[in-house]
Design a protein around this motif. Sequence first.
Motif, PDB file in Angstrom:
ATOM      1  N   THR A 328       0.764  -0.911   0.037  1.00 56.17           N
ATOM      2  CA  THR A 328      -0.010   0.015   0.045  1.00 56.17           C
ATOM      3  C   THR A 328       0.896   1.150  -0.010  1.00 56.17           C
ATOM      4  OG1 THR A 328      -1.698  -1.092   1.072  1.00 56.17           O
ATOM      5  CG2 THR A 328      -1.709   1.121   1.330  1.00 56.17           C
ATOM      6  N   PRO A 329       0.815   1.958  -1.072  1.00 59.97           N
ATOM      7  CA  PRO A 329       1.637   3.340  -1.030  1.00 59.97           C
ATOM      8  C   PRO A 329       1.086   4.346   0.059  1.00 59.97           C
ATOM      9  CG  PRO A 329      -0.255   3.398  -2.957  1.00 59.97           C
ATOM     10  CD  PRO A 329      -0.306   2.142  -1.842  1.00 59.97           C
ATOM     11  N   LEU A 330       2.308   4.952   0.583  1.00 61.17           N
ATOM     12  CA  LEU A 330       2.022   6.015   1.619  1.00 61.17           C
ATOM     13  C   LEU A 330       1.196   7.219   0.706  1.00 61.17           C
ATOM     14  CD1 LEU A 330       5.409   6.417   3.291  1.00 61.17           C
ATOM     15  CD2 LEU A 330       3.428   5.157   4.047  1.00 61.17           C
ATOM     16  N   THR A 331       0.395   7.876   1.474  1.00 60.17           N
ATOM     17  CA  THR A 331      -0.309   9.089   0.820  1.00 60.17           C
ATOM     18  C   THR A 331       0.271  10.381   1.406  1.00 60.17           C
ATOM     19  OG1 THR A 331      -1.851   9.180   2.821  1.00 60.17           O
ATOM     20  CG2 THR A 331      -2.466   7.825   1.132  1.00 60.17           C
ATOM     21  N   TRP A 332      -0.017  11.463   0.714  1.00 50.34           N
ATOM     22  CA  TRP A 332       0.846  12.849   1.291  1.00 50.34           C
ATOM     23  C   TRP A 332       0.498  13.030   2.828  1.00 50.34           C
ATOM     24  CZ3 TRP A 332       3.667  15.988  -1.240  1.00 50.34           C
ATOM     25  CH2 TRP A 332       3.817  17.182  -0.988  1.00 50.34           C
ATOM     26  N   SER A 333      -0.874  12.624   3.198  1.00 48.53           N
ATOM     27  CA  SER A 333      -1.162  12.936   4.662  1.00 48.53           C
ATOM     28  C   SER A 333      -0.080  12.055   5.511  1.00 48.53           C
ATOM     29  CB  SER A 333      -2.592  12.676   5.058  1.00 48.53           C
ATOM     30  OG  SER A 333      -2.825  11.247   4.798  1.00 48.53           O
ATOM     31  N   ASP A 334       0.285  10.922   5.130  1.00 50.87           N
ATOM     32  CA  ASP A 334       1.328  10.081   5.954  1.00 50.87           C
ATOM     33  C   ASP A 334       2.603  10.721   6.006  1.00 50.87           C
ATOM     34  OD1 ASP A 334      -0.628   8.019   5.972  1.00 50.87           O
ATOM     35  OD2 ASP A 334      -0.043   7.027   4.022  1.00 50.87           O
ATOM     36  N   THR A 335       2.919  11.676   5.147  1.00 51.61           N
ATOM     37  CA  THR A 335       4.372  12.224   5.123  1.00 51.61           C
ATOM     38  C   THR A 335       4.452  13.664   5.929  1.00 51.61           C
ATOM     39  OG1 THR A 335       3.816  13.346   3.178  1.00 51.61           O
ATOM     40  CG2 THR A 335       4.588  11.099   3.192  1.00 51.61           C
ATOM     41  N   ARG A 336       3.472  13.990   6.386  1.00 58.36           N
ATOM     42  CA  ARG A 336       3.149  15.308   6.964  1.00 58.36           C
ATOM     43  C   ARG A 336       4.130  15.491   8.117  1.00 58.36           C
ATOM     44  NH1 ARG A 336      -3.288  16.237   7.139  1.00 58.36           N
ATOM     45  NH2 ARG A 336      -3.603  16.960   4.978  1.00 58.36           N
ATOM     46  N   GLY A 337       5.027  16.647   8.161  1.00 60.16           N
ATOM     47  CA  GLY A 337       5.788  16.792   9.068  1.00 60.16           C
ATOM     48  C   GLY A 337       7.509  16.484   8.723  1.00 60.16           C
ATOM     49  N   HIS A 338       7.372  15.819   7.666  1.00 56.55           N
ATOM     50  CA  HIS A 338       8.767  15.320   7.040  1.00 56.55           C
ATOM     51  C   HIS A 338       9.474  16.616   6.130  1.00 56.55           C
ATOM     52  CE1 HIS A 338       8.885  11.568   8.698  1.00 56.55           C
ATOM     53  NE2 HIS A 338       7.625  11.502   8.568  1.00 56.55           N
ATOM     54  N   ARG A 339      10.631  17.146   6.314  1.00 56.36           N
ATOM     55  CA  ARG A 339      11.029  18.022   5.536  1.00 56.36           C
ATOM     56  C   ARG A 339      10.994  17.692   4.025  1.00 56.36           C
ATOM     57  NH1 ARG A 339      16.717  18.554   3.937  1.00 56.36           N
ATOM     58  NH2 ARG A 339      17.261  20.547   3.192  1.00 56.36           N
ATOM     59  N   ASP A 340      11.219  16.402   3.466  1.00 52.91           N
ATOM     60  CA  ASP A 340      11.256  16.215   2.082  1.00 52.91           C
ATOM     61  C   ASP A 340      10.250  15.052   2.036  1.00 52.91           C
ATOM     62  OD1 ASP A 340      11.573  15.026  -0.488  1.00 52.91           O
ATOM     63  OD2 ASP A 340      13.949  14.969  -0.113  1.00 52.91           O
ATOM     64  N   GLN A 341       8.936  15.194   1.596  1.00 50.08           N
ATOM     65  CA  GLN A 341       7.979  14.191   1.751  1.00 50.08           C
ATOM     66  C   GLN A 341       8.339  13.220   0.552  1.00 50.08           C
ATOM     67  OE1 GLN A 341       5.057  17.498   1.683  1.00 50.08           O
ATOM     68  NE2 GLN A 341       3.962  16.244   3.151  1.00 50.08           N
ATOM     69  N   LEU A 342       9.001  13.536  -0.621  1.00 46.23           N
ATOM     70  CA  LEU A 342       8.961  12.760  -1.635  1.00 46.23           C
ATOM     71  C   LEU A 342      10.333  11.874  -1.203  1.00 46.23           C
ATOM     72  CD1 LEU A 342       7.966  12.073  -4.613  1.00 46.23           C
ATOM     73  CD2 LEU A 342       9.701  13.561  -5.356  1.00 46.23           C
ATOM     74  N   GLY A 343      11.162  12.347  -0.582  1.00 44.90           N
ATOM     75  CA  GLY A 343      12.179  11.668  -0.457  1.00 44.90           C
ATOM     76  C   GLY A 343      11.862  10.491   0.716  1.00 44.90           C
ATOM     77  N   TYR A 344      10.917  10.945   1.881  1.00 47.35           N
ATOM     78  CA  TYR A 344      10.450  10.252   2.738  1.00 47.35           C
ATOM     79  C   TYR A 344       9.716   8.850   2.161  1.00 47.35           C
ATOM     80  CZ  TYR A 344       7.875   8.448   6.664  1.00 47.35           C
ATOM     81  OH  TYR A 344       7.206   7.771   7.755  1.00 47.35           O
ATOM     82  N   ILE A 345       9.090   9.041   1.037  1.00 50.01           N
ATOM     83  CA  ILE A 345       8.410   7.802   0.566  1.00 50.01           C
ATOM     84  C   ILE A 345       9.184   6.715   0.064  1.00 50.01           C
ATOM     85  CG2 ILE A 345       6.103   9.167   0.492  1.00 50.01           C
ATOM     86  CD1 ILE A 345       6.372   9.107  -2.616  1.00 50.01           C
ATOM     87  N   TYR A 346      10.251   7.474  -0.858  1.00 48.22           N
ATOM     88  CA  TYR A 346      11.064   6.410  -1.422  1.00 48.22           C
ATOM     89  C   TYR A 346      12.126   5.818  -0.206  1.00 48.22           C
ATOM     90  CZ  TYR A 346      10.109   7.393  -6.153  1.00 48.22           C
ATOM     91  OH  TYR A 346       9.410   7.419  -7.298  1.00 48.22           O
ATOM     92  N   LYS A 347      12.584   6.578   0.819  1.00 51.18           N
ATOM     93  CA  LYS A 347      13.282   5.868   1.943  1.00 51.18           C
ATOM     94  C   LYS A 347      12.432   4.793   2.469  1.00 51.18           C
ATOM     95  CE  LYS A 347      15.898   7.178   6.225  1.00 51.18           C
ATOM     96  NZ  LYS A 347      16.167   8.462   7.078  1.00 51.18           N
ATOM     97  N   ASP A 348      10.970   5.061   2.602  1.00 50.40           N
ATOM     98  CA  ASP A 348      10.537   3.889   3.225  1.00 50.40           C
ATOM     99  C   ASP A 348      10.157   2.729   2.392  1.00 50.40           C
ATOM    100  OD1 ASP A 348       8.093   3.182   5.177  1.00 50.40           O
ATOM    101  OD2 ASP A 348       7.137   3.059   3.144  1.00 50.40           O
ATOM    102  N   LEU A 349      10.205   3.006   1.060  1.00 48.71           N
ATOM    103  CA  LEU A 349      10.059   2.114  -0.151  1.00 48.71           C
ATOM    104  C   LEU A 349      11.462   1.164  -0.072  1.00 48.71           C
ATOM    105  CD1 LEU A 349       8.840   0.975  -2.412  1.00 48.71           C
ATOM    106  CD2 LEU A 349       9.843   2.249  -3.882  1.00 48.71           C
ATOM    107  N   LEU A 350      12.533   1.994   0.052  1.00 46.82           N
ATOM    108  CA  LEU A 350      13.678   1.043   0.106  1.00 46.82           C
ATOM    109  C   LEU A 350      13.806   0.162   1.277  1.00 46.82           C
ATOM    110  CD1 LEU A 350      16.294   3.830  -1.215  1.00 46.82           C
ATOM    111  CD2 LEU A 350      15.899   1.745  -2.425  1.00 46.82           C
ATOM    112  N   SER A 351      13.521   0.832   2.526  1.00 49.66           N
ATOM    113  CA  SER A 351      13.669   0.041   3.616  1.00 49.66           C
ATOM    114  C   SER A 351      12.735  -1.209   3.507  1.00 49.66           C
ATOM    115  CB  SER A 351      13.241   1.077   4.873  1.00 49.66           C
ATOM    116  OG  SER A 351      12.077   1.275   5.110  1.00 49.66           O
ATOM    117  N   ARG A 352      11.594  -1.200   3.225  1.00 42.71           N
ATOM    118  CA  ARG A 352      10.654  -2.151   3.072  1.00 42.71           C
ATOM    119  C   ARG A 352      10.756  -3.241   1.947  1.00 42.71           C
ATOM    120  NH1 ARG A 352       5.332   1.054   2.892  1.00 42.71           N
ATOM    121  NH2 ARG A 352       4.193  -0.924   2.908  1.00 42.71           N
ATOM    122  N   MET A 353      11.027  -2.543   0.827  1.00 43.41           N
ATOM    123  CA  MET A 353      11.135  -3.450  -0.294  1.00 43.41           C
ATOM    124  C   MET A 353      12.354  -3.451  -1.308  1.00 43.41           C
ATOM    125  SD  MET A 353       8.203  -4.817   0.154  1.00 43.41           S
ATOM    126  CE  MET A 353       7.831  -5.821  -1.281  1.00 43.41           C
TER     127      MET A 353
END
Length: 731
Positions: A328-353
């Motif tokens: 399940t992909p992260l949504t915009w609301s899942d990344t609130r509070g992070h300085r680089d929201q786009l970087g955060y979702i890719y960091k999460d993707l790398l750590s998980r998969m």
Amino acid sequence: MDNPFSFLSGSLALENRPFHFQVSDVVLTLFNQCHGYLAYKLTTLGRASDDDVPSFIIVSKEHGIILLDVLEERVVDVIESGGVEFWRLDNGELITSRSWVVDIYEEEVRSRLKNDLSLYDRKTRNIRVPITSAVLFCSNQASEAGLINQEESASEVVFFEDLQPWLSSIEHDFQCSDEQLGRIFSLLEGTFVYEEKKSAVEEPLNTINDYIQKSLRTTFKQDDAQRLAAMQLPPGPQRIRGLAGTGKTIVLCLKAAITHKKFSDYKILYLFNTQSLYSHVQNLISRYYTLEAKKAPDFDEKLHVFHAWGGKQRPGLYSTLCQKLGITPLTWSDTRGHRDQLGYIYKDLLSRMGDKIKPEYDLILIDEAQDFSSEIFQVAYKLAKGEGANKRIIWAYDEFQSLKDTLIKGPAELFGETDGEPNLPNSVLHGKYPGEIPKDFVLPNCYRTPRPVLMTAHGVAMGLYSNRQSEMFYLPGDWKAIGYQVIEPRSLMISEGENVVIERPDANSRNLLEGILLDNSKRPLNLVRTEVCFNDEAQLSFVASKVKQLVFDEGVSPEEIVIINLISSNNKNQMLAIQRALMQIGVRSVIPGYVESSDVFKPKGFVTISTPFRAKGNEANIVFVINAHRLSNDFTLRMRNAFFVAVTRSRGWCYISGVGAGMEPLVSEIEAIKRDFPRFCFICPSREQVDSSKTFLGKSDKELDEIQRLVDLVDQNPELRALLLRQPDEK
């Protein structure tokens, strides 16, 4: 031409063709003082494959066009069947007569040139450009000339030992103009598909729109740097750098289209960050590919044009990968509070998969690379086929688009590590690939933004005329990379306290509007206008009245006007207020990302109201930059960065407005920039001074907002400011 004569070797270095390299050496030696280029399999002109294209095309001001097909194998027999001539080679292979191939290609060249009346005489039906064509036999002797029937062929027969005298015998009195040579390039390379249509009659210049349209009615021709970058596919990583408006996107689109045509089995990824680029990129690729391939690109299977995130409306790289990997992909609301929201979702993707991401792309093109974190590059590395330095990943980087990262990150930092070693060391960009293909390109020529507008953007963004210089390049080469020349000091390095004089030459500013204004006794510096308003209502009134004048009196289409609000947080109400003000004067507008979808930008008949972030990657004839007063009290420097992005969207006029006394320092800076135009004159700051200006740039937006709030609080309360400035011994 930037260089008198250049060589576009294409894929020649990857092929085992020793005679071809000898031929190129002979041509480059003989033609080194000519103006033009030698190219290997440059363009198919709509032919089905490279097999239907002569080996070399030589284009020059002095000789016109020379088509030279090189046959390395020996011809042992000539066979005619069904009206077609075939040659049997000494290896037993039977091929179509290369003379016939060259003749057909020459007809295609003539057909292209007929599209320009300056190159074609309709009365005599003759091309005004001399065209010479030949087949070069490398393994046959001159004594075997009778073997090859050339009576019905327009191309000549040349044997290898006669190559140099034959080339020397070609007349060199063509001597066309630079404009005609550029037109020939454009027609042969197919880039004429990107031209604005010209009016048959030159109309008088009365309105702002007249001046802009005349500046846009130019032959689209690549400069040397663009051509080298766009029309050759390297065997490994490559970086392309340049300012906004230097043509990076069109270079990447050409590279995508050419590769898609040349290697139809390749799977290609085109990755970008600005939502509204979807249609623009697909359109640029389609226009060129359709011309050359006679069919539409395969955007479904073979050529993916993806936003880095993606969503329900359109797939992006992240959303597509999540779907493939079954997460399940992260949504915009899942990344609130992070300085680089786009970087955060890719960091999460790398750590998980990360270990499940498999190579699938033969070529990856990354536009707007300055906007992407290392995690996105690491995912791209995993998706690229090949090993290490053989992975074809090409990224285009906007010089000076971010004050946070004015020093470009190297491959070692971008692409991550494996077992403590960089996946791509910085050395992969050193030198050139075989065939003299550079690994690291710089595109120095700005085509979009007129020089007075561009220099205003640079001067303000760097704080060159402020009391807080926020950026400085200490090496002349760094200034050269963004299109400037260091006049003073004349040394290898610029030192603290030295008087610095930097000039932007005409040659690096290819937008024609400045020259057209001068030719018509107009002042180019008036392309940048400032307006100090008493309050927000006055600013709205100014913008509305100016838009009304531009649309109804100056003939500017609403879609060619973009209003960029430098206050980009919690500003929906203000955006709607601008929309209402425009509605009252009868002009419709859109607000991408607030009211309309994020990828809706510049729809026909509508003014676009935007933020600097959402305007990235786009351009317009007229740009309004509002709330510019925020620069003067911008402790975090984010506003100067946003100002640069906003102003460099303009292809023509730029109106800069703000409210109250905060506008006065900015107006003073802009007037000082105009005074020294086309130069910057300033005192070199120390590295410590520049670094201290950028102390807070590594913090999150939330932290920076709080810092700016405190600074504003102090600024609005003189008593508090006086208290803070008291010395310790005064307490």
